[in-house]
Design a protein around this motif. Sequence first.
Motif, PDB file in Angstrom:
ATOM      1  N   ILE A  33       0.838  -1.204   0.000  1.00 41.46           N
ATOM      2  CA  ILE A  33       0.000   0.000   0.000  1.00 41.46           C
ATOM      3  C   ILE A  33       0.869   1.249   0.000  1.00 41.46           C
ATOM      4  O   ILE A  33       0.627   2.199  -0.750  1.00 41.46           O
ATOM      5  CB  ILE A  33      -0.952  -0.012   1.214  1.00 41.46           C
ATOM      6  CG1 ILE A  33      -1.982  -1.122   1.046  1.00 41.46           C
ATOM      7  CG2 ILE A  33      -1.621   1.346   1.403  1.00 41.46           C
ATOM      8  CD1 ILE A  33      -2.777  -1.418   2.291  1.00 41.46           C
ATOM      9  N   GLN A  34       1.905   1.246   0.838  1.00 40.45           N
ATOM     10  CA  GLN A  34       2.791   2.407   0.918  1.00 40.45           C
ATOM     11  C   GLN A  34       3.526   2.634  -0.394  1.00 40.45           C
ATOM     12  O   GLN A  34       3.670   3.784  -0.840  1.00 40.45           O
ATOM     13  CB  GLN A  34       3.799   2.223   2.056  1.00 40.45           C
ATOM     14  CG  GLN A  34       3.168   2.309   3.421  1.00 40.45           C
ATOM     15  CD  GLN A  34       4.113   1.905   4.521  1.00 40.45           C
ATOM     16  OE1 GLN A  34       5.230   1.462   4.277  1.00 40.45           O
ATOM     17  NE2 GLN A  34       3.657   2.051   5.758  1.00 40.45           N
ATOM     18  N   ALA A  35       3.978   1.564  -1.039  1.00 46.72           N
ATOM     19  CA  ALA A  35       4.682   1.699  -2.315  1.00 46.72           C
ATOM     20  C   ALA A  35       3.758   2.266  -3.381  1.00 46.72           C
ATOM     21  O   ALA A  35       4.166   3.128  -4.179  1.00 46.72           O
ATOM     22  CB  ALA A  35       5.236   0.349  -2.749  1.00 46.72           C
ATOM     23  N   GLY A  36       2.529   1.800  -3.395  1.00 44.60           N
ATOM     24  CA  GLY A  36       1.561   2.330  -4.357  1.00 44.60           C
ATOM     25  C   GLY A  36       1.290   3.803  -4.141  1.00 44.60           C
ATOM     26  O   GLY A  36       1.216   4.587  -5.094  1.00 44.60           O
ATOM     27  N   PHE A  37       1.180   4.197  -2.882  1.00 38.96           N
ATOM     28  CA  PHE A  37       0.925   5.605  -2.572  1.00 38.96           C
ATOM     29  C   PHE A  37       2.130   6.468  -2.924  1.00 38.96           C
ATOM     30  O   PHE A  37       1.986   7.561  -3.486  1.00 38.96           O
ATOM     31  CB  PHE A  37       0.559   5.770  -1.096  1.00 38.96           C
ATOM     32  CG  PHE A  37       0.231   7.185  -0.733  1.00 38.96           C
ATOM     33  CD1 PHE A  37      -0.978   7.741  -1.100  1.00 38.96           C
ATOM     34  CD2 PHE A  37       1.140   7.965  -0.047  1.00 38.96           C
ATOM     35  CE1 PHE A  37      -1.283   9.052  -0.785  1.00 38.96           C
ATOM     36  CE2 PHE A  37       0.839   9.273   0.281  1.00 38.96           C
ATOM     37  CZ  PHE A  37      -0.374   9.817  -0.084  1.00 38.96           C
TER      38      PHE A  37
END
Length: 60
Positions: A33-37
């Motif tokens: 999720i953090q990488a996508g954001f």
Amino acid sequence: MDCRNEGCTQPQDEDIMDIPLDDPAANKAAAKIQAGFRGHMTRKKMKDDKPREEKQREQK
């Protein structure tokens, strides 16, 4: 108890605390999720910076 119609005595954040922080699957999901954001924010920044770069090239 429905918190929309009656006053809540417990905070809404209680559900968040049920996630085990040492769970490898939860850590993997959080990282994804953090990488996508971060990718979203980088693409947004690059999109905003692109017109400035084109204007600078035209002025040279």
